[in-house]
Design a protein around this motif. Structure first.
Motif, PDB file in Angstrom:
ATOM      1  N   HIS A  78       0.812  -1.222   0.000  1.00 42.25           N
ATOM      2  CA  HIS A  78       0.000   0.000   0.000  1.00 42.25           C
ATOM      3  C   HIS A  78       0.844   1.270   0.000  1.00 42.25           C
ATOM      4  N   GLY A  79       2.144   1.112  -0.089  1.00 44.15           N
ATOM      5  CA  GLY A  79       3.019   2.273  -0.204  1.00 44.15           C
ATOM      6  C   GLY A  79       3.090   3.151   1.034  1.00 44.15           C
ATOM      7  N   VAL A  80       2.843   2.562   2.190  1.00 41.64           N
ATOM      8  CA  VAL A  80       2.910   3.329   3.435  1.00 41.64           C
ATOM      9  C   VAL A  80       4.374   3.484   3.854  1.00 41.64           C
ATOM     10  N   ALA A  81       4.801   4.712   4.025  1.00 41.84           N
ATOM     11  CA  ALA A  81       6.186   4.974   4.428  1.00 41.84           C
ATOM     12  C   ALA A  81       6.338   4.743   5.927  1.00 41.84           C
ATOM     13  N   TYR A  82       7.437   4.082   6.304  1.00 45.83           N
ATOM     14  CA  TYR A  82       7.653   3.780   7.716  1.00 45.83           C
ATOM     15  C   TYR A  82       9.143   3.750   8.014  1.00 45.83           C
ATOM     16  N   HIS A  83       9.474   3.700   9.307  1.00 51.57           N
ATOM     17  CA  HIS A  83      10.880   3.669   9.722  1.00 51.57           C
ATOM     18  C   HIS A  83      11.006   2.873  11.008  1.00 51.57           C
ATOM     19  N   GLU A  84      12.231   2.395  11.245  1.00 50.40           N
ATOM     20  CA  GLU A  84      12.519   1.744  12.524  1.00 50.40           C
ATOM     21  C   GLU A  84      12.960   2.818  13.502  1.00 50.40           C
ATOM     22  N   LYS A  85      12.270   2.891  14.622  1.00 50.91           N
ATOM     23  CA  LYS A  85      12.619   3.901  15.627  1.00 50.91           C
ATOM     24  C   LYS A  85      13.740   3.396  16.523  1.00 50.91           C
ATOM     25  N   THR A  86      13.521   2.255  17.163  1.00 47.11           N
ATOM     26  CA  THR A  86      14.543   1.634  18.010  1.00 47.11           C
ATOM     27  C   THR A  86      14.109   0.216  18.321  1.00 47.11           C
ATOM     28  N   LEU A  87      15.058  -0.670  18.538  1.00 51.59           N
ATOM     29  CA  LEU A  87      14.770  -2.038  18.969  1.00 51.59           C
ATOM     30  C   LEU A  87      13.754  -2.754  18.088  1.00 51.59           C
ATOM     31  N   GLY A  88      13.813  -2.508  16.789  1.00 50.42           N
ATOM     32  CA  GLY A  88      12.928  -3.196  15.846  1.00 50.42           C
ATOM     33  C   GLY A  88      11.530  -2.640  15.738  1.00 50.42           C
ATOM     34  N   GLN A  89      11.260  -1.527  16.431  1.00 57.65           N
ATOM     35  CA  GLN A  89       9.914  -0.952  16.418  1.00 57.65           C
ATOM     36  C   GLN A  89       9.683  -0.173  15.125  1.00 57.65           C
ATOM     37  N   LEU A  90       8.642  -0.529  14.388  1.00 62.82           N
ATOM     38  CA  LEU A  90       8.336   0.129  13.122  1.00 62.82           C
ATOM     39  C   LEU A  90       7.176   1.104  13.287  1.00 62.82           C
ATOM     40  N   PHE A  91       7.384   2.341  12.866  1.00 60.12           N
ATOM     41  CA  PHE A  91       6.395   3.415  12.961  1.00 60.12           C
ATOM     42  C   PHE A  91       6.107   3.981  11.573  1.00 60.12           C
ATOM     43  N   CYS A  92       4.893   4.478  11.367  1.00 56.26           N
ATOM     44  CA  CYS A  92       4.576   5.209  10.144  1.00 56.26           C
ATOM     45  C   CYS A  92       5.393   6.503  10.108  1.00 56.26           C
ATOM     46  N   ASP A  93       5.861   6.862   8.919  1.00 54.95           N
ATOM     47  CA  ASP A  93       6.544   8.145   8.766  1.00 54.95           C
ATOM     48  C   ASP A  93       5.576   9.301   8.968  1.00 54.95           C
ATOM     49  N   ASN A  94       4.361   9.134   8.476  1.00 59.99           N
ATOM     50  CA  ASN A  94       3.413  10.246   8.445  1.00 59.99           C
ATOM     51  C   ASN A  94       2.400  10.183   9.584  1.00 59.99           C
ATOM     52  N   SER A  95       1.495   9.223   9.526  1.00 65.00           N
ATOM     53  CA  SER A  95       0.408   9.185  10.493  1.00 65.00           C
ATOM     54  C   SER A  95      -0.144   7.778  10.632  1.00 65.00           C
ATOM     55  N   SER A  96      -0.655   7.485  11.822  1.00 64.19           N
ATOM     56  CA  SER A  96      -1.323   6.200  12.045  1.00 64.19           C
ATOM     57  C   SER A  96      -2.562   6.045  11.165  1.00 64.19           C
ATOM     58  N   LYS A  97      -3.058   7.171  10.650  1.00 66.90           N
ATOM     59  CA  LYS A  97      -4.197   7.100   9.723  1.00 66.90           C
ATOM     60  C   LYS A  97      -3.854   6.264   8.501  1.00 66.90           C
ATOM     61  N   ASP A  98      -2.572   6.219   8.147  1.00 67.74           N
ATOM     62  CA  ASP A  98      -2.147   5.430   6.980  1.00 67.74           C
ATOM     63  C   ASP A  98      -2.482   3.949   7.175  1.00 67.74           C
ATOM     64  N   ILE A  99      -2.317   3.441   8.404  1.00 63.96           N
ATOM     65  CA  ILE A  99      -2.623   2.036   8.678  1.00 63.96           C
ATOM     66  C   ILE A  99      -4.124   1.798   8.639  1.00 63.96           C
ATOM     67  N   VAL A 100      -4.893   2.698   9.227  1.00 64.61           N
ATOM     68  CA  VAL A 100      -6.356   2.553   9.204  1.00 64.61           C
ATOM     69  C   VAL A 100      -6.869   2.619   7.768  1.00 64.61           C
ATOM     70  N   GLN A 101      -6.343   3.554   6.982  1.00 62.14           N
ATOM     71  CA  GLN A 101      -6.781   3.668   5.582  1.00 62.14           C
ATOM     72  C   GLN A 101      -6.419   2.419   4.789  1.00 62.14           C
ATOM     73  N   LEU A 102      -5.259   1.861   5.048  1.00 62.91           N
ATOM     74  CA  LEU A 102      -4.846   0.607   4.416  1.00 62.91           C
ATOM     75  C   LEU A 102      -5.881  -0.497   4.695  1.00 62.91           C
ATOM     76  N   LEU A 103      -6.250  -0.623   5.951  1.00 64.10           N
ATOM     77  CA  LEU A 103      -7.188  -1.678   6.354  1.00 64.10           C
ATOM     78  C   LEU A 103      -8.578  -1.428   5.771  1.00 64.10           C
ATOM     79  N   LEU A 104      -9.012  -0.174   5.783  1.00 60.78           N
ATOM     80  CA  LEU A 104     -10.322   0.145   5.215  1.00 60.78           C
ATOM     81  C   LEU A 104     -10.347  -0.085   3.699  1.00 60.78           C
ATOM     82  N   LYS A 105      -9.251   0.223   3.036  1.00 64.15           N
ATOM     83  CA  LYS A 105      -9.162  -0.019   1.587  1.00 64.15           C
ATOM     84  C   LYS A 105      -9.283  -1.508   1.289  1.00 64.15           C
ATOM     85  N   GLU A 106      -8.608  -2.323   2.092  1.00 66.63           N
ATOM     86  CA  GLU A 106      -8.702  -3.776   1.927  1.00 66.63           C
ATOM     87  C   GLU A 106     -10.137  -4.261   2.193  1.00 66.63           C
TER      88      GLU A 106
END
Length: 397
Positions: A89-117
């Motif tokens: 879904h082209g959601v940009a993300y990064h590792e913050k620390t200790l393997g934790q992955l966060f959205c670059d932009n907003s948590s809305k990106d994850i919700v929109q991904l799920l709603l699109k599916e």
């Protein structure tokens, strides 16, 4: 009576994943949510950027009375599977620390991904909808939703735990479990700050916001991360982590300088900074205000302000160093469900199939996500449990 293959109660992370997975298998899916929005916990998580998984997810990162239960779901749908979905879904993300992955932009990106599916696979979502009754029938279940009678071959309960009660009526999943005779293990707030006694709060009020790296330990576990001083007591990742293992009345040990033998270091500083006060020496490691507080309140030293390092004996420095490397605190309580990230305990996993998440004795009834007695460490593990348990149920409804 309207009939569905699957009715899922709760449109959080686990419920959404289950709905998508079942719908991809051409099941007719109704997803029922009491709130006005789906995925509200996703939206607020990670400071609004959603720590959606952890690259180092392993069964050892989870607490349960049945520690082997989570292994099957986590192996069937891994962190890499969810990362693949995020990449699709082209959601940009990064590792913050200790393997934790966060959205670059907003948590809305994850919700929109799920709603699109959901939309792509024809999941029907009903918001502000309340389930008032659930009954087993000879060939499935009768579900009362907003005074309508619906039927389904399978029902999935994804109603969450008791954390963050402002998000809605919690505990419904436990009520359903008890209705059908499933045991529910005692619950408590987890990944939650500590409240210290009134004396500590009064003495430490001006230190709120100070943080430092430490190892927080008790008899069961230890975590090396940041500790944050608050107006109520202690928070920060290390404290949230150890809170899941803490019992009321128990002490917590903080190693305030985890990389150092402070006794040896203080002796070295005595040679190098002979004319400096102890608080000045400690301010090399901590903020000036915290260093001064350590001397007067945590160490309770009866030295006058003008005493310098040269005047402190080696045995006294050893005692100071050992105290700070093994600083014992006695939390009065936790902040409770109001600020807890998750709920410890819940539906006894011995009543469920680890391979499918279905009740052993009630065909077609599934429990997933936080309602189940599987609780992850801080750092994206609880979301991964939601994705994994939701996917497994979706494959088997």
């Amino acid at each position: 009576m309207k009939n569905y293959d699957v009715i899922i109660i709760g449109a959080g992370a686990a419920g959404l994943m289950c709905a998508i997975t079942a719908a991809k298998r051409n099941k007719s899916v109704l997803l029922v949510e009491h709130a006005r929005k789906v995925g509200r916990k996703i939206l607020m998580s990670g400071g609004g950027r959603c720590n959606f998984t952890n690259m180092y997810t392993e069964p050892e990162n989870f607490l349960s009375a049945n520690p082997h239960f989570c292994k099957s779901a986590l192996s069937q749908y891994t962190q890499w599977d969810f990362i693949d979905l995020v990449n699709q879904h082209g959601v940009a993300y990064h590792e913050k620390t200790l393997g934790q992955l966060f959205c670059d932009n907003s948590s809305k990106d994850i919700v929109q991904l799920l709603l699109k599916e959901c939309h792509q696979h024809n999941v029907i979502i009903e918001l502000e909808s309340k389930v008032t009754a659930l009954e087993a029938m000879p060939s499935g279940f009768s579900v009362s939703v907003n005074q309508r009678s619906l039927s389904a071959g399978a029902v999935v309960v994804a109603t969450g735990g008791l954390s963050i009660p402002s998000m809605g009526p919690h505990g419904f999943g436990y009520q359903i479990a008890e209705q059908f005779g499933l045991p529910v293990l005692p619950t408590s707030a987890a990944l939650v700050p500590f409240v210290m006694n009134s004396r500590w709060q009064k003495q430490s009020a001006e230190l709120s916001g100070n943080s430092f790296d430490a190892i927080a330990s008790n008899h069961a576990q230890s975590f090396k991360e940041a500790v944050l001083l608050t107006h109520k007591g202690l928070s920060g990742p290390a404290i949230l982590q150890i809170s899941s293992y803490w019992q009321p009345g128990e002490s917590i040990t903080l190693n305030l300088a985890p990389e150092m033998d402070l006794a040896s270091w203080l002796k070295q500083q005595k040679q190098q900074m002979a004319k400096s006060q102890l608080k000045t020496v400690l301010s090399q490691l901590f903020s000036k205000r915290l260093a001064a507080h350590m001397v007067t309140s945590w160490l309770k030293l009866n030295t006058d302000d003008n005493k310098v390092m040269a005047e402190l004996g080696d045995k006294e420095l050893e005692a100071i160093g050992n105290t700070l490397n093994n600083f014992t605190v006695y939390p009065e309580a936790t902040e409770g469900y109001k600020t807890a990230e998750v709920t410890l305990g819940g539906i006894d996993t011995h009543s469920l199939s680890s391979k499918t998440m279905m009740c052993n004795d009630i065909p077609g009834l599934f429990f997933i996500g936080e309602a189940v007695d599987v609780t992850g460490h801080l750092g994206g593990y609880n979301f991964q449990w939601a994705w994994s348990s939701g996917w497994v149920a979706g494959q088997n409804v």
